[in-house]
Design a protein around this motif. Sequence first.
Motif, PDB file in Angstrom:
ATOM      1  N   ARG A 182       0.799  -1.233   0.000  1.00 20.77           N
ATOM      2  CA  ARG A 182       0.000   0.000   0.000  1.00 20.77           C
ATOM      3  C   ARG A 182       0.829   1.279   0.000  1.00 20.77           C
ATOM      4  N   HIS A 183       2.043   1.200   0.548  1.00 21.96           N
ATOM      5  CA  HIS A 183       2.806   2.438   0.762  1.00 21.96           C
ATOM      6  C   HIS A 183       4.245   2.359   0.258  1.00 21.96           C
ATOM      7  N   GLY A 184       4.524   1.400  -0.599  1.00 23.61           N
ATOM      8  CA  GLY A 184       5.874   1.303  -1.150  1.00 23.61           C
ATOM      9  C   GLY A 184       6.940   1.048  -0.118  1.00 23.61           C
ATOM     10  N   GLY A 185       6.573   0.413   0.990  1.00 22.31           N
ATOM     11  CA  GLY A 185       7.533   0.094   2.037  1.00 22.31           C
ATOM     12  C   GLY A 185       7.811   1.238   2.996  1.00 22.31           C
ATOM     13  N   GLU A 186       7.115   2.363   2.811  1.00 20.20           N
ATOM     14  CA  GLU A 186       7.317   3.530   3.673  1.00 20.20           C
ATOM     15  C   GLU A 186       6.194   3.644   4.703  1.00 20.20           C
ATOM     16  N   VAL A 187       6.520   4.198   5.860  1.00 17.43           N
ATOM     17  CA  VAL A 187       5.508   4.414   6.893  1.00 17.43           C
ATOM     18  C   VAL A 187       4.723   5.675   6.555  1.00 17.43           C
ATOM     19  N   PRO A 188       3.395   5.574   6.441  1.00 21.16           N
ATOM     20  CA  PRO A 188       2.596   6.746   6.072  1.00 21.16           C
ATOM     21  C   PRO A 188       2.523   7.774   7.198  1.00 21.16           C
ATOM     22  N   ARG A 189       2.511   9.033   6.800  1.00 24.59           N
ATOM     23  CA  ARG A 189       2.386  10.122   7.783  1.00 24.59           C
ATOM     24  C   ARG A 189       0.913  10.526   7.873  1.00 24.59           C
ATOM     25  N   ASP A 190       0.092   9.584   8.241  1.00 23.92           N
ATOM     26  CA  ASP A 190      -1.349   9.793   8.273  1.00 23.92           C
ATOM     27  C   ASP A 190      -1.959   8.841   9.298  1.00 23.92           C
ATOM     28  N   ARG A 191      -2.733   9.380  10.214  1.00 21.04           N
ATOM     29  CA  ARG A 191      -3.274   8.549  11.298  1.00 21.04           C
ATOM     30  C   ARG A 191      -4.178   7.444  10.775  1.00 21.04           C
ATOM     31  N   ASP A 192      -5.091   7.778   9.866  1.00 20.06           N
ATOM     32  CA  ASP A 192      -6.019   6.767   9.356  1.00 20.06           C
ATOM     33  C   ASP A 192      -5.276   5.633   8.662  1.00 20.06           C
ATOM     34  N   ALA A 193      -4.275   5.986   7.852  1.00 20.05           N
ATOM     35  CA  ALA A 193      -3.497   4.961   7.150  1.00 20.05           C
ATOM     36  C   ALA A 193      -2.724   4.101   8.132  1.00 20.05           C
ATOM     37  N   LEU A 194      -2.186   4.715   9.164  1.00 18.15           N
ATOM     38  CA  LEU A 194      -1.446   3.962  10.183  1.00 18.15           C
ATOM     39  C   LEU A 194      -2.368   2.999  10.922  1.00 18.15           C
ATOM     40  N   GLU A 195      -3.561   3.461  11.263  1.00 19.04           N
ATOM     41  CA  GLU A 195      -4.493   2.627  12.024  1.00 19.04           C
ATOM     42  C   GLU A 195      -5.006   1.434  11.221  1.00 19.04           C
ATOM     43  N   GLN A 196      -4.842   1.459   9.911  1.00 21.77           N
ATOM     44  CA  GLN A 196      -5.253   0.334   9.084  1.00 21.77           C
ATOM     45  C   GLN A 196      -4.197  -0.769   9.035  1.00 21.77           C
ATOM     46  N   LEU A 197      -3.027  -0.505   9.607  1.00 20.60           N
ATOM     47  CA  LEU A 197      -1.967  -1.513   9.634  1.00 20.60           C
ATOM     48  C   LEU A 197      -2.218  -2.516  10.754  1.00 20.60           C
ATOM     49  N   ALA A 198      -1.840  -3.754  10.528  1.00 18.17           N
ATOM     50  CA  ALA A 198      -2.024  -4.806  11.529  1.00 18.17           C
ATOM     51  C   ALA A 198      -1.271  -4.466  12.810  1.00 18.17           C
ATOM     52  N   GLY A 199      -1.953  -4.577  13.934  1.00 23.56           N
ATOM     53  CA  GLY A 199      -1.318  -4.347  15.225  1.00 23.56           C
ATOM     54  C   GLY A 199      -1.186  -2.893  15.613  1.00 23.56           C
ATOM     55  N   VAL A 200      -1.753  -1.993  14.804  1.00 23.39           N
ATOM     56  CA  VAL A 200      -1.627  -0.562  15.074  1.00 23.39           C
ATOM     57  C   VAL A 200      -2.989   0.030  15.417  1.00 23.39           C
ATOM     58  N   GLY A 201      -3.081   0.641  16.585  1.00 23.66           N
ATOM     59  CA  GLY A 201      -4.295   1.336  16.989  1.00 23.66           C
ATOM     60  C   GLY A 201      -4.035   2.830  17.060  1.00 23.66           C
ATOM     61  N   ARG A 202      -4.971   3.554  17.596  1.00 22.84           N
ATOM     62  CA  ARG A 202      -4.856   5.015  17.651  1.00 22.84           C
ATOM     63  C   ARG A 202      -3.649   5.457  18.487  1.00 22.84           C
ATOM     64  N   LYS A 203      -3.436   4.784  19.620  1.00 23.38           N
ATOM     65  CA  LYS A 203      -2.313   5.164  20.477  1.00 23.38           C
ATOM     66  C   LYS A 203      -0.994   5.000  19.735  1.00 23.38           C
ATOM     67  N   THR A 204      -0.795   3.853  19.097  1.00 24.35           N
ATOM     68  CA  THR A 204       0.437   3.604  18.351  1.00 24.35           C
ATOM     69  C   THR A 204       0.600   4.614  17.227  1.00 24.35           C
ATOM     70  N   ALA A 205      -0.486   4.884  16.520  1.00 25.49           N
ATOM     71  CA  ALA A 205      -0.438   5.858  15.421  1.00 25.49           C
ATOM     72  C   ALA A 205      -0.019   7.228  15.931  1.00 25.49           C
ATOM     73  N   ASN A 206      -0.566   7.633  17.072  1.00 26.16           N
ATOM     74  CA  ASN A 206      -0.214   8.935  17.632  1.00 26.16           C
ATOM     75  C   ASN A 206       1.245   8.999  18.060  1.00 26.16           C
TER      76      ASN A 206
END
Length: 225
Positions: free
Chosen positions: A99-123
């Motif tokens: 989804r992101h070319g191997g890069e970590v997205p700078r977007d909370r919604d995109a981060l929260e869609q990753l396995a094992g990632v919730g709002r706290k981790t995204a923040n």
Amino acid sequence: MKKADVAEFYLRLAELNPEPKGELEWVNPYTLVVAVALSAQATDVSVNIATRKLFAVADTPEKMLALGEDGIREFIKTIGLFNTKAKNLVLMAQQLIERHGGEVPRDRDALEQLAGVGRKTANVVLNIAFGEPTIAVDTHVFRVANRTGLAPGKTPLAVELKLEKVTPAPFLLHAHHWLILHGRYICKARAPDCWRCPVVDLCRFREKRLTPPKSSSAGTATPAP
């Protein structure tokens, strides 16, 4: 807590620790996501011990995926819920690559869609890796916000939104670090060290412990962050 007291609360914590840092070890945004995801129901110390070896061989999604679930498990088997976390790391690596070319997205919604990632981790990732003024509410922040009267709320999200509202802009970037460290080392869950708290006079907690326990003294206690 009154507006002036909130500002003074943060000012004192800032004076004691002008540049607070998270205690998880990481080398790039990807390893930060992994470390924070692994820290759920585990201590930062235990995560750091495991990830020092893990990140030496897998510091990108591609390398993590090549390591595989069994390989990952060998590195993190000392951490709580390691089986589930190993599965999540494999899926997270796949998602980042696809989804992101191997890069970590700078977007909370995109981060929260990753396995094992919730709002706290995204923040946490947005704050530490990208310098966003987000506030991650873990158990320490939740406790401090409610106990002191800084930002009472019944849920982590309610506390997060309240903290964002009441925290003065100059303190937003480091707010969650100050609160985490304060909760971890002074405003502890079972026995808060009110007797050495720098904001004790501002705190609304009614059951303050204003004298050190007999088994401890100010000279031997863990230093304030």
